[in-house]
Design an enzyme around this catalytic site. Structure first.
Site, PDB file in Angstrom:
ATOM      1  N   ASP A   1      -9.815  -0.855   6.683  1.00 43.15           N
ATOM      2  CA  ASP A   1     -10.400   0.166   7.551  1.00 43.15           C
ATOM      3  C   ASP A   1     -11.022  -0.486   8.775  1.00 43.15           C
ATOM      4  O   ASP A   1     -11.739  -1.484   8.657  1.00 43.15           O
ATOM      5  CB  ASP A   1     -11.500   0.944   6.816  1.00 43.15           C
ATOM      6  CG  ASP A   1     -10.956   1.906   5.788  1.00 43.15           C
ATOM      7  OD1 ASP A   1      -9.798   2.352   5.926  1.00 43.15           O
ATOM      8  OD2 ASP A   1     -11.695   2.231   4.840  1.00 43.15           O
TER       9      ASP A   1
ATOM     10  N   ARG B   1       0.845  -1.201   0.000  1.00 43.92           N
ATOM     11  CA  ARG B   1       0.000   0.000   0.000  1.00 43.92           C
ATOM     12  C   ARG B   1       0.874   1.243   0.000  1.00 43.92           C
ATOM     13  O   ARG B   1       1.779   1.385   0.805  1.00 43.92           O
ATOM     14  CB  ARG B   1      -0.912   0.005   1.232  1.00 43.92           C
ATOM     15  CG  ARG B   1      -1.672   1.312   1.465  1.00 43.92           C
ATOM     16  CD  ARG B   1      -2.836   1.464   0.502  1.00 43.92           C
ATOM     17  NE  ARG B   1      -3.476   2.752   0.573  1.00 43.92           N
ATOM     18  CZ  ARG B   1      -4.538   3.047   1.293  1.00 43.92           C
ATOM     19  NH1 ARG B   1      -5.086   2.118   2.047  1.00 43.92           N
ATOM     20  NH2 ARG B   1      -5.052   4.234   1.255  1.00 43.92           N
TER      21      ARG B   1
ATOM     22  N   ARG C   1      -5.430   1.475  -4.878  1.00 35.79           N
ATOM     23  CA  ARG C   1      -4.596   0.853  -3.850  1.00 35.79           C
ATOM     24  C   ARG C   1      -4.590  -0.667  -3.996  1.00 35.79           C
ATOM     25  O   ARG C   1      -5.577  -1.246  -4.418  1.00 35.79           O
ATOM     26  CB  ARG C   1      -5.072   1.241  -2.465  1.00 35.79           C
ATOM     27  CG  ARG C   1      -6.475   0.740  -2.190  1.00 35.79           C
ATOM     28  CD  ARG C   1      -7.302   1.571  -1.294  1.00 35.79           C
ATOM     29  NE  ARG C   1      -7.522   2.895  -1.784  1.00 35.79           N
ATOM     30  CZ  ARG C   1      -8.164   3.815  -1.120  1.00 35.79           C
ATOM     31  NH1 ARG C   1      -8.644   3.556   0.066  1.00 35.79           N
ATOM     32  NH2 ARG C   1      -8.340   5.002  -1.603  1.00 35.79           N
TER      33      ARG C   1
ATOM     34  N   ASP D   1      -6.633  -1.819   1.146  1.00 35.38           N
ATOM     35  CA  ASP D   1      -7.102  -0.858   2.131  1.00 35.38           C
ATOM     36  C   ASP D   1      -7.774  -1.666   3.228  1.00 35.38           C
ATOM     37  O   ASP D   1      -8.598  -2.539   2.937  1.00 35.38           O
ATOM     38  CB  ASP D   1      -8.107   0.100   1.476  1.00 35.38           C
ATOM     39  CG  ASP D   1      -8.548   1.211   2.401  1.00 35.38           C
ATOM     40  OD1 ASP D   1      -7.718   1.691   3.192  1.00 35.38           O
ATOM     41  OD2 ASP D   1      -9.721   1.610   2.328  1.00 35.38           O
TER      42      ASP D   1
END
Length: 171
Positions: A104, A90, A99, A102
């Protein structure tokens, strides 16, 4: 780490639109499963979604959500998520840009955090069909700790949850 910590249920969103997207999601799931600190207890189906925001011309994303049980604090779990992103190459060159991976942190139990480097629940969780639809597969009645709405209710309030396609062959 304190051996007296209790296990917390947390939800992590995975996304990828560069390289071998499916391999990145699969690899992230494996890398995040590190008993006893982090146990992946459920994974949503994988969805292909159109990019939201960011620069024009991006490739479609693959997205999924993981439910994990963890003995880590929210900050420690976020640090682990960022380390896994780095493991998969990343690079943060532009906001909401393409990307390889990711990760989150969406929710961490019913905790609320609003620091510069840690925002839980995720500040845009209720606005993103590409996160809410896979989250619904795991916990449709899960309550947003700030909004007091279930995942189903948040999806119903979206203007358009279209553009999300469940993949057949997945994990």
């Amino acid at each position: 780490m304190n051996g007296c910590r209790r296990s917390i249920t947390a939800y992590l969103a995975l996304g990828s639109n560069l390289g071998n997207r499916l391999a990145c999601l699969r690899g992230a799931r494996r890398a995040l499963h590190r008993p006893p600190l982090i146990r992946v207890v459920a994974a949503s189906p994988i969805y292909e979604t159109a990019p939201v925001g960011g620069p024009a011309g991006q490739s479609p994303y693959l997205n999924a959500v993981l439910r994990v049980e963890t003995l880590l604090s929210a900050a420690e779990l976020l640090a682990e998520a960022l380390a896994v992103e780095n493991l998969f190459g990343r690079r943060r060159t532009e906001r909401w840009g393409p990307r390889t991976l990711d990760v989150d942190l969406l929710l961490f139990g019913d905790e609320i955090h609003r620091q510069a480097d840690l925002a839980i629940p995720h500040p845009r969780l209720h606005q993103r069909a590409f996160v809410l639809v896979p989250l619904r597969d795991l916990s449709p009645g899960l309550l947003h700790p700030l909004l007091g709405q279930t995942v189903e209710e948040m999806i119903a309030r979206l203007s358009s949850p279209a553009g999300i396609r469940c993949l057949r062959d997945q994990w």
